[in-house]
Design an enzyme around this catalytic site. Structure first.
Site, mmCIF file in Angstrom:
data_model
loop_
_atom_site.group_PDB
_atom_site.id
_atom_site.type_symbol
_atom_site.label_atom_id
_atom_site.label_comp_id
_atom_site.label_asym_id
_atom_site.label_seq_id
_atom_site.Cartn_x
_atom_site.Cartn_y
_atom_site.Cartn_z
ATOM 1 N N LYS A 178 0.843 -1.214 0.000
ATOM 2 C CA LYS A 178 0.000 0.000 0.000
ATOM 3 C C LYS A 178 0.871 1.254 0.000
ATOM 4 O O LYS A 178 0.654 2.170 -0.797
ATOM 5 C CB LYS A 178 -0.935 0.013 1.230
ATOM 6 C CG LYS A 178 -1.853 -1.187 1.310
ATOM 7 C CD LYS A 178 -2.806 -1.101 2.495
ATOM 8 C CE LYS A 178 -2.130 -1.198 3.846
ATOM 9 N NZ LYS A 178 -1.607 -2.538 4.186
ATOM 10 N N ARG A 236 -9.620 0.145 8.118
ATOM 11 C CA ARG A 236 -9.193 -1.222 8.419
ATOM 12 C C ARG A 236 -10.281 -1.993 9.139
ATOM 13 O O ARG A 236 -10.083 -3.163 9.465
ATOM 14 C CB ARG A 236 -7.937 -1.185 9.293
ATOM 15 C CG ARG A 236 -6.626 -1.255 8.525
ATOM 16 C CD ARG A 236 -5.470 -1.157 9.518
ATOM 17 N NE ARG A 236 -4.273 -1.799 9.079
ATOM 18 C CZ ARG A 236 -3.252 -1.184 8.486
ATOM 19 N NH1 ARG A 236 -3.315 0.096 8.203
ATOM 20 N NH2 ARG A 236 -2.167 -1.851 8.173
ATOM 21 N N ARG A 252 11.591 -6.279 5.268
ATOM 22 C CA ARG A 252 11.499 -4.859 5.650
ATOM 23 C C ARG A 252 12.030 -4.668 7.068
ATOM 24 O O ARG A 252 12.703 -3.673 7.369
ATOM 25 C CB ARG A 252 10.049 -4.376 5.552
ATOM 26 C CG ARG A 252 9.913 -2.878 5.793
ATOM 27 C CD ARG A 252 8.522 -2.364 5.556
ATOM 28 N NE ARG A 252 7.585 -2.841 6.562
ATOM 29 C CZ ARG A 252 6.281 -2.607 6.546
ATOM 30 N NH1 ARG A 252 5.745 -1.898 5.580
ATOM 31 N NH2 ARG A 252 5.508 -3.069 7.499
ATOM 32 N N ARG A 302 11.263 -1.308 12.527
ATOM 33 C CA ARG A 302 9.894 -1.229 13.044
ATOM 34 C C ARG A 302 9.621 -2.337 14.052
ATOM 35 O O ARG A 302 9.946 -3.491 13.832
ATOM 36 C CB ARG A 302 8.894 -1.319 11.881
ATOM 37 C CG ARG A 302 8.658 0.027 11.219
ATOM 38 C CD ARG A 302 7.768 -0.062 10.025
ATOM 39 N NE ARG A 302 6.479 -0.681 10.270
ATOM 40 C CZ ARG A 302 5.454 -0.594 9.424
ATOM 41 N NH1 ARG A 302 5.585 0.095 8.303
ATOM 42 N NH2 ARG A 302 4.318 -1.200 9.684
ATOM 43 N N ARG A 361 -0.570 -9.806 13.047
ATOM 44 C CA ARG A 361 -1.161 -8.783 12.159
ATOM 45 C C ARG A 361 -1.966 -9.432 11.036
ATOM 46 O O ARG A 361 -3.003 -8.905 10.640
ATOM 47 C CB ARG A 361 -0.045 -7.908 11.559
ATOM 48 C CG ARG A 361 0.532 -6.945 12.582
ATOM 49 C CD ARG A 361 1.883 -6.434 12.155
ATOM 50 N NE ARG A 361 1.813 -5.563 11.007
ATOM 51 C CZ ARG A 361 2.880 -5.230 10.278
ATOM 52 N NH1 ARG A 361 4.073 -5.714 10.584
ATOM 53 N NH2 ARG A 361 2.741 -4.414 9.261
HETATM 54 P P1 B4P Z 1 4.626 -1.585 2.163
HETATM 55 O O1 B4P Z 1 4.275 -0.820 0.931
HETATM 56 O O2 B4P Z 1 5.447 -0.893 3.193
HETATM 57 O O3 B4P Z 1 3.381 -2.262 2.870
HETATM 58 P P2 B4P Z 1 2.051 -1.690 3.540
HETATM 59 O O4 B4P Z 1 0.967 -2.485 2.888
HETATM 60 O O5 B4P Z 1 1.978 -0.195 3.410
HETATM 61 O O6 B4P Z 1 2.324 -2.041 5.068
HETATM 62 P P3 B4P Z 1 1.587 -2.141 6.483
HETATM 63 O O7 B4P Z 1 0.176 -2.597 6.299
HETATM 64 O O8 B4P Z 1 2.476 -3.000 7.275
HETATM 65 O O9 B4P Z 1 1.672 -0.792 7.229
HETATM 66 P P4 B4P Z 1 0.856 0.320 8.020
HETATM 67 O O10 B4P Z 1 1.875 1.335 8.237
HETATM 68 O O11 B4P Z 1 -0.383 0.698 7.271
HETATM 69 O O12 B4P Z 1 5.373 -2.894 1.643
HETATM 70 C C1 B4P Z 1 5.933 -3.832 2.546
HETATM 71 C C2 B4P Z 1 7.298 -4.294 2.058
HETATM 72 O O13 B4P Z 1 7.162 -4.962 0.801
HETATM 73 C C3 B4P Z 1 8.282 -3.146 1.833
HETATM 74 O O14 B4P Z 1 9.537 -3.527 2.303
HETATM 75 C C4 B4P Z 1 8.288 -2.976 0.321
HETATM 76 O O15 B4P Z 1 9.524 -2.482 -0.160
HETATM 77 C C5 B4P Z 1 8.023 -4.394 -0.159
HETATM 78 N N1 B4P Z 1 7.319 -4.431 -1.443
HETATM 79 C C6 B4P Z 1 6.327 -3.595 -1.842
HETATM 80 N N2 B4P Z 1 5.914 -3.916 -3.082
HETATM 81 C C7 B4P Z 1 6.666 -5.009 -3.464
HETATM 82 C C8 B4P Z 1 6.707 -5.823 -4.646
HETATM 83 N N3 B4P Z 1 5.918 -5.595 -5.684
HETATM 84 N N4 B4P Z 1 7.572 -6.878 -4.669
HETATM 85 C C9 B4P Z 1 8.397 -7.112 -3.619
HETATM 86 N N5 B4P Z 1 8.421 -6.376 -2.478
HETATM 87 C C10 B4P Z 1 7.561 -5.335 -2.404
HETATM 88 O O16 B4P Z 1 0.356 -0.280 9.441
HETATM 89 C C11 B4P Z 1 1.187 -0.521 10.581
HETATM 90 C C12 B4P Z 1 0.360 -0.690 11.887
HETATM 91 O O17 B4P Z 1 -0.255 0.596 12.278
HETATM 92 C C13 B4P Z 1 -0.847 -1.641 11.844
HETATM 93 O O18 B4P Z 1 -0.460 -3.001 12.072
HETATM 94 C C14 B4P Z 1 -1.751 -1.084 12.989
HETATM 95 O O19 B4P Z 1 -1.335 -1.513 14.265
HETATM 96 C C15 B4P Z 1 -1.542 0.420 12.914
HETATM 97 N N6 B4P Z 1 -2.596 1.067 12.081
HETATM 98 C C16 B4P Z 1 -2.369 1.699 10.893
HETATM 99 N N7 B4P Z 1 -3.546 2.148 10.391
HETATM 100 C C17 B4P Z 1 -4.522 1.775 11.267
HETATM 101 C C18 B4P Z 1 -5.945 1.909 11.279
HETATM 102 N N8 B4P Z 1 -6.586 2.505 10.261
HETATM 103 N N9 B4P Z 1 -6.635 1.403 12.325
HETATM 104 C C19 B4P Z 1 -6.013 0.811 13.341
HETATM 105 N N10 B4P Z 1 -4.662 0.626 13.395
HETATM 106 C C20 B4P Z 1 -3.923 1.103 12.364
#
Ligand code: B4P
Length: 189
Positions: A14, A89, A128, A134, A145
């Protein structure tokens, strides 16, 4: 306004695809994960509370995150559109988002959902974790998660399908390949 929800399991990309969307469409970006991590870094009361949930792989309570979102959204007044990254979420968050946007005379234009196999998600998050520092990128927390995603977040798939807003994207392949798929969906909206 053109408002996109970028949706998917933890590690589905994302944040990564949001960067491409911001550049291509000049949209504003709200990542609730980034907002929470900034609060934790600043050691605010909100950050201290949020850290306890994030470290355990749990979601921060809806009431906390919905209040934060309303104030962040007001700071984006006059925007062309917003990418909501990591929000909603839960069904309660989706309901709150709809109401918040309606109060501001706008709505969700599309939900773009990145679909990635579980084993790949785990590998990406462990990788990551090697560089991100993190607290939630370790195997135990990642497993939690993913459970939380299935029980609390995945029900949004049917919710948004029922609203005719849901667009699934195969989330494996290169970042560019995936972004090409997203651009095609946006062009057809
Ligand atoms: P990212 O792009 O970093 O993944 P994400 O989906 O944004 O991550 P996440 O869901 O963990 O994070 P959030 O901060 O929202 O990609 C992950 C990895 O994959 C990276 O290293 C990237 O380089 C790699 N990658 C990406 N695309 C790739 C590809 N095509 N091929 C190979 N590798 C690839 O959430 C963190 C925490 O915050 C949650 O667990 C929760 O506790 C809290 N939180 C956030 N929003 C919330 C909400 N709305 N309600 C309640 N809690 C919340």
């Amino acid at each position: 306004m053109f408002n996109i929800v970028i949706f998917g399991a933890p590690g589905s990309g994302k944040g990564t695809q949001s960067e491409n969307l911001i550049e291509k469409y000049q949209l504003d970006h709200i990542s609730t994960g980034d907002v929470l991590r900034a609060e934790i870094k600043a050691n605010s009361a909100l950050g201290q509370s949020a850290a306890q949930y994030i470290e355990k792989g749990q979601l921060v309570p809806d009431s906390l995150i919905i209040d934060i979102l309303a104030s962040v959204l007001d700071a984006k007044k006059g925007s062309k559109g917003v990418i909501f990254d990591g929000f909603p979420r839960t069904i309660a968050q989706a309901t709150a988002l709809k109401a918040m946007l309606a109060e501001r005379g706008t709505e969700v234009s599309a939900v773009i959902a990145l679909e990635v196999e579980e084993q790949e998600l785990i590998e990406r998050l462990i990788n990551r974790g090697k560089v991100s520092g993190r607290s939630d990128d370790n195997l135990e927390t990642i497993t939690k998660r993913l459970q939380v995603y299935h029980s609390q977040t995945a029900p949004l798939i049917e919710h948004y399908k029922a609203e005719n807003l849901y667009h699934a994207v195969e989330g494996t392949g290169s970042v560019e390949e995936i972004f090409d798929r997203i651009k095609k969906i946006i062009a057809a909206l």
